[in-house]
Design a protein around this motif. Structure first.
Motif, mmCIF file in Angstrom:
data_model
loop_
_atom_site.group_PDB
_atom_site.id
_atom_site.type_symbol
_atom_site.label_atom_id
_atom_site.label_comp_id
_atom_site.label_asym_id
_atom_site.label_seq_id
_atom_site.Cartn_x
_atom_site.Cartn_y
_atom_site.Cartn_z
ATOM 1 N N THR A 31 -49.223 47.580 15.917
ATOM 2 C CA THR A 31 -47.888 47.468 16.733
ATOM 3 C C THR A 31 -48.253 47.091 18.025
ATOM 4 O OG1 THR A 31 -48.104 49.604 17.381
ATOM 5 C CG2 THR A 31 -46.808 49.454 15.281
ATOM 6 N N GLU A 83 -47.491 53.131 12.064
ATOM 7 C CA GLU A 83 -46.319 52.194 12.809
ATOM 8 C C GLU A 83 -45.565 53.132 13.862
ATOM 9 O OE1 GLU A 83 -46.675 51.891 9.324
ATOM 10 O OE2 GLU A 83 -46.984 49.830 9.629
ATOM 11 N N SER A 84 -45.578 54.625 13.381
ATOM 12 C CA SER A 84 -44.689 55.331 14.578
ATOM 13 C C SER A 84 -45.291 56.524 15.126
ATOM 14 C CB SER A 84 -43.256 55.866 13.733
ATOM 15 O OG SER A 84 -43.614 56.366 12.734
#
Ligand SMILES: NC(=O)c1ccc[n+]([C@@H]2O[C@H](COP(=O)([O-])OP(=O)(O)OC[C@H]3O[C@@H](n4cnc5c(N)ncnc54)[C@H](O)[C@@H]3O)[C@@H](O)[C@H]2O)c1
Length: 448
Positions: free
Chosen positions: A187, A155-156
């Motif tokens: 994402t 996600e990051s």
């Protein structure tokens, strides 16, 4: 979109790794290198690695003359060493996604590739799965392996996306450079970064909202083909029974400029996509208490076609007072489609196996497939490796029947019809020979 990777992509300074240098991976690695990126292929088969580094292509659609300057300029190389991924910014997974003999998905190669990437993954890495698979694979299978093995978050920390491959080996009009690409990231940033990279190859890119949507897009496309092929196979069998030439009917239907798209009957479906991919969807659907009737029906119809071809052979031999047991049968074309050498899951496999099972003596000819192994399954227990027979008068005289499974442009079917005792034509390769009693065409009236 993140600055530094996006910038590297725009400036074409990003390093690209392609895992699996086959029909999908090699053209992608070549397209990346031709776009000016440094591309490396990570491939488990050392012979393939050696071939690429010697600028020798084993895929028909990639010529040595295309490979050579890329290899010489250091833009493309191959290795068996996954450590090469440490220097990559963008990683594509292009490994096989076969099914088991019970038709359930076999993701072992995807899992191996993800496990190979995970310990080498770094922040800002973009990982794109291209292997055809069921919706959920990127998120449920690949993501946890990458996160567990790297300690990074999809996600990051890194970008994860699915982008199906639409390459059609042998198709001269639509290639990696002009076929639109679909991409869906985990994402919005991952979608944007992956799309930015794919646009550098030159083809238009269509973004979807998730890897699941991109995965289902590919399965929809291939299920569409499987179902339509099954439809024409079914009607071809009906036409045959009614004494109507279905090939003539398709030509007539094709004249409608809208609302009809021609599909052709044949000995079945083959290759790495159409016979397999719908089963991936069917299998996944069951998790949702959902039964995909069209897929099941299409598979049943298409998988029955080799049996029908063998039945035509049996009937044709019977007409001449011969039995299939002990007959000499020459199968022509074992590649799964015209003008290529890919014989994976070809309907010719089952045709040959059924003939052997029923006691026929078989040979085959395919200008693109020098050796072909059949058996090692429930139809013929022991594997048998055959070599492509020369297509000369002696071979044709040897045969009680020649069975055309796949028609290649380079083969002279007039010569075959002239010298063979009987021809069973499952793909209308002998169309130019006209009606002759010795030609038995699938989907056409049985000659009297
Ligand atoms: N062939 C097509 O026309 C086509 C078209 C669209 C999509 N696809 C899909 O693309 C995927 C790849 O298909 P393909 O036809 O290129 O297969 P392929 O068999 O031609 O190539 C796959 C390559 O991956 C290598 N490989 C296997 N495991 C590996 C691993 N763990 N690490 C590194 N290399 C590994 C194999 O040695 C092989 O060279 C499949 O999911 C297929 O369904 C294929």
């Amino acid at each position: 979109m993140n600055g530094s990777l996006a910038e590297k992509i725009m400036r074409r300074t990003a390093h690209v790794a392609v895992i699996g240098l086959g029909y999908v991976g090699l053209p992608l690695a070549v397209a990346s290198a031709r776009a000016g990126f440094h591309a490396i292929g990570v491939e488990v088969n050392p012979e393939r690695v050696e071939a690429i580094n010697a600028a020798h292509s084993y895929i028909e659609d990639v010529g040595d003359d295309t490979l050579r300057p890329l290899v010489e300029d250091g833009l493309l190389r191959a290795t068996t060493d996954y450590d090469a991924l440490r220097d990559a910014d963008v990683v594509f997974i292009c490994v096989p996604t076969p099914y088991t003999s019970q038709r359930t998905p076999d993701l072992k190669y995807v899992i191996q590739a993800a496990e190979g990437i995970a310990p080498r993954l770094h922040p800002q890495h973009l990982v794109v799965l291209q292997s055809t698979t069921y919706p959920g694979t990127t998120v449920e299978v690949v993501k946890p392996i990458l996160e567990r093995g790297s300690g990074l978050s999809a996600e990051s920390d890194f970008y994860l996306a699915f982008s199906p491959e639409r390459i059609d080996p042998g198709n001269r009009r639509w290639s990696a450079y002009n076929t639109p690409k679909v991409v869906g990231g985990l994402t919005a940033e991952a979608t944007a970064v992956a799309a930015a990279f794919l646009r550098q190859m030159g083809a238009p890119v269509h973004e979807v909202s998730s890897p699941d949507a991109a995965e289902l897009t590919k399965l929809l496309e291939n299920t569409f083909r499987a179902v339509n092929i099954a439809l024409v196979n079914e009607i071809a069998l009906l036409a045959e029974r009614m004494g109507i030439d279905f090939w003539e009917v398709i030509e007539a239907a094709k004249t409608k400029p809208f609302g009809f798209m021609p599909f052709y009957p044949g000995a079945g479906v083959g290759g790495h996509c159409i016979p397999i991919d719908p089963y991936y969807l069917l299998w996944k659907a069951r998790e949702y208490d959902f039964y995909t009737h069209f897929i099941e029906l299409a598979a049943e119809t298409n998988e029955a076609m080799p049996y029908h071809v063998v039945e035509l052979v049996r009937r044709g031999l019977g007409r001449a007072g011969k039995a299939l047991k002990g007959a000499h049968i020459l199968v022509l074309g074992v590649a799964f489609k015209a003008d290529i050498g890919d014989a994976r899951n070809s309907p010719a496999l089952r045709v040959l196996e059924l003939l052997v099972r029923d006691g026929a003596e078989v040979r085959y000819h395919d200008p693109y497939v020098p050796r072909y192994t059949i058996g090692g399954d429930v139809f013929v227990r022991e594997p048998i490796t055959l070599e492509s027979a020369p297509l000369d008068e002696a071979t044709l005289r040897w045969a009680d029947a020649a069975v055309i499974v796949t028609g290649h442009r380079v083969v002279d079917y007039g010569h075959i019809v002239e010298h063979a005792a009987m021809v069973v034509d499952s793909c209308n390769a002998t169309a130019a020979c006209g009606k002759q009693d010795k030609i038995i065409r699938l989907g056409a009236p049985f000659p009297s």
